[in-house]
Structure formats: C-alpha cells, structure tokens
Design an enzyme around this catalytic site. Structure first.
Site, PDB file in Angstrom:
ATOM      1  CG  LEU A 227      -5.237 -11.583   1.890  1.00  0.00           C
ATOM      2  CD1 LEU A 227      -5.815 -12.518   2.945  1.00  0.00           C
ATOM      3  CD2 LEU A 227      -5.849 -10.202   2.007  1.00  0.00           C
ATOM      4  CG  ASP A 228      -0.178  -7.309   3.688  1.00  0.00           C
ATOM      5  OD1 ASP A 228       0.058  -7.646   4.868  1.00  0.00           O
ATOM      6  OD2 ASP A 228      -1.108  -6.543   3.360  1.00  0.00           O
ATOM      7  CB  ALA A 229       3.763 -11.567   4.896  1.00  0.00           C
ATOM      8  CG  ASP A 230       3.043  -8.071   8.414  1.00  0.00           C
ATOM      9  OD1 ASP A 230       3.565  -9.149   8.802  1.00  0.00           O
ATOM     10  OD2 ASP A 230       3.694  -7.025   8.185  1.00  0.00           O
ATOM     11  CB  THR A 231      -3.184  -8.853   5.485  1.00  0.00           C
ATOM     12  OG1 THR A 231      -2.686  -7.517   5.508  1.00  0.00           O
ATOM     13  CG2 THR A 231      -4.704  -8.831   5.493  1.00  0.00           C
TER      14      THR A 231
END
Length: 363
Positions: A227-231
C-alpha cells in the site's frame, strides 16, 4: 707321588693334575670351556644310565621333546635378539545361527484380519484437528465419522488415521484447515503515512517497526502486496511464501475492496463507466463492483471492489474519470475484513479466514 683315589672311584678334587685348564673367563665364572662345572665329567650319566643332555637357562634340555614326542619349534627373534611379537589376526565372525524352533501361537498374523489405518509416523487426525482449533478430539472424531473431513482430496471416515501435518492438506466441510504450527497469518491496519516495507533507509516509519518484536523472536514475516504511504487499511503478513505469491498474482483474481473519498459529486454514469473499463497508460482497467455511499460538502464516498493489483490502480481509475482520490482505505482482501481494527494494530487471522484465503488461491 699320586694320592690314591677314593673308594667310589672318583679322583681326589685336591689333585691338580685331574683338573682341566681353565680360561680367563672360566676362572671368573667358575665354569670350564665346555660350560660344565669343574670336577664333573662330560656327558655325565644319570641314575638311569643315560647321559644328560645339555641344559639351557630355562632348565629345559636343548631340542627337548614335548609330551607328544615332537620337538618344540624354535622361537623366531628379531634383529635385537628378542622374540618377535605375534601378528594381529582378523577377528573371525561366526555365521548367524538359524533357529528352527516354531514360533508361539500368538506370533502368527491373521491373514483375514482387515488392514486398519496406517500406524507409522505422523499424528492422529483427530489430534491435528484439535490442535488447529477446529474442535475437541471427541468432536473431531464425530466430524470424521460423518465424512466431513477430507485429507489430500480423499474423504476420511476411519478413526486413527495418521497424517503428516507439514505436508497434508486437511479440509473440514470444504474449508482448508492449516495444521502447521510454524505458519503465521496476521492482519495489519496500516496507518496513513507509513511505508509498506520491513525497513527504511531514510528512517521513516514502516511496517517492520510494528512487527519488530516478532522478527526478533525468529519469525520470518513479509507483507502480501503493498500500500502506498498515503493509503491506509488492511495489509496481510505471513511466512507462507506460496500463499503470498498466489494472493498477489493477478491470475488468481483475489478480490480487494476499498473505501474511497473522492472530490466532487459523482454523476450517475461514473459507476457504469468504471465497471465497463477505462483505458490507462499500461492498458485497460475496470472495477468489479461500484457503490456510491454518500455525497457531502463536495465530496463523495464510494466503495469499489477489483481484483487487479497494479500500482495506484484505484487512484488512477478515479483520476481518469475526473474525480481525484482524497482518502483511500483498503477494507477487505478476499474473505478477510478489516472490521473495527484500530490503525497500527495486529491481529491473528481466524481459522475460517485462513481457510478462505487458501481456498481463494486453490491451495
């Protein structure tokens, strides 16, 4: 004038003429050149009238005969004159003796006796089910007798079957039961701003910080996908490499559900367009399900389900329809749901969840 001999016929020892000449050695040792004591005639006769044989140091006559009448063999000596040591001999093994005794009656096997379940290595099936948390041993025996337990694709109804927990595939009512003790399956609610890595060179907070104690205890964990950092949201961790590979591979089409807060009020045709497919830079993409949950203050809350795992796939889909994502949370992976789990916490998956994951990827 010669002195007369004694009455027994032996000459007088004091008569020097009857002594033999002695050598220098003979004077010291008191023996003559012949090895006999002085005053004793050579080859003196015994009481039987036979001459005595010359005797050695051991007291036995030279070339003495044994009791069998044969002369003793000469003793072999080495260069120093000492007797040679005997050569080591190989130990002779005796052939095993064969007993022709008849066995006892109880040793005979009954040829008509039915062959039961294998009794070799392994663990009894009911014990394995109890250790896996399926049921107690007695309840597990009831499940087996009803034909609800399957081992390696075969329904088992006999009691006492032994299996290898490391390799056997056990299912109850068609649901896979993980019986290996060393397998770990965890659900993590990844907080927003954290990296989906086990370590970070820049010192940013990452998933490895949350499971550091487990890793230090010897568990080799890795996350399933990223998961990307913002997700934020659900991220699975396990040490079963085969399961993790299949969950990430698109050919198995494991569904993933997201809650997305997007900018703007969505029109009616947006959901249909997303389900039909949108052309992206790396090919077409689409969602499996689309549900509009709420519209408030220029924002829309939607739920989408898709089975693709391409990078930033959800954000790119909403960008393509003109509604950029403001917040994104993954709530489900196959049969595993995030539920009320708080951000930054771990929980061990239940038996049904683990069985559902294995069933989703055909294991």
């Amino acid at each position: 004038m010669k002195k007369p001999a004694r009455r027994d016929g032996t000459p007088d020892r004091n008569n020097n003429k009857h002594r033999t000449d002695k050598t220098e050695t003979g004077h010291r040792s008191g023996r003559s050149d012949t090895g006999q004591r002085p005053g004793r005639p050579e080859a003196a006769k015994t009481r039987t009238g036979r001459p005595d044989a010359a005797k050695g140091r051991s007291g036995r006559p030279d070339a003495a005969k044994t009791r069998t009448g044969r002369p003793e063999a000469p003793v072999a000596t080495n260069k120093r004159g000492k007797p040679k040591s005997a050569k080591p001999q190989r130990a002779q093994t005796q052939a095993p003796k064969v007993s022709n005794a008849k066995p006892a009656r109880h040793q005979h096997a009954d040829a008509e006796r039915p062959v039961g379940p294998p009794q070799g290595d392994g663990v009894r099936l009911q014990k394995v089910l109890a250790q896996a948390g399926v049921a107690s041993r007695r309840a597990a025996e009831e499940l087996i007798s009803r034909g609800r337990v399957e081992v390696d694709g075969r329904i088992v109804i006999e009691q006492g079957l032994r299996i290898d927990p490391e390799n056997a595939v056990v299912r109850v009512d068609g649901v896979r039961v993980v019986v290996q003790k060393d397998l770990v399956h965890l659900a993590l609610n990844k907080p927003r701003g954290w990296q989906s890595t086990m370590s970070d060179d820049l010192g940013r907070p990452c998933v490895g910080d949350i499971v550091s104690e487990r890793v230090a205890a010897g568990q080799r964990l890795f996350h399933v996908g990223r998961l990307d950092a913002d997700t934020e949201g659900l991220l699975l961790l396990t040490n079963d490499g085969d399961l993790a590979h299949r969950l990430m591979h698109p050919s198995f089409e494991v569904s993933k559900t997201y809650l997305a807060t997007v900018s703007g009020a969505l029109e009616r045709g947006v959901g249909k367009k997303l389900k039909e497919g949108v052309e992206l830079d790396d090919g077409p993409a689409k969602v499996d399900t689309f549900t509009l949950l709420d519209i408030n203050e220029g924002k829309s809350l939607v739920r989408v389900t898709l089975h693709e795992g391409r990078k930033h796939i959800v954000r790119r889909l909403f960008d393509a329809v003109g509604h950029p994502v403001i917040r994104l949370v993954r709530t489900d992976i196959g049969p595993v749901a995030l539920g009320e789990q708080r951000p930054g916490t771990l929980r061990v998956l239940g038996r049904g969840e683990v069985g559902g994951l294995y069933g989703a990827v055909g294991l």
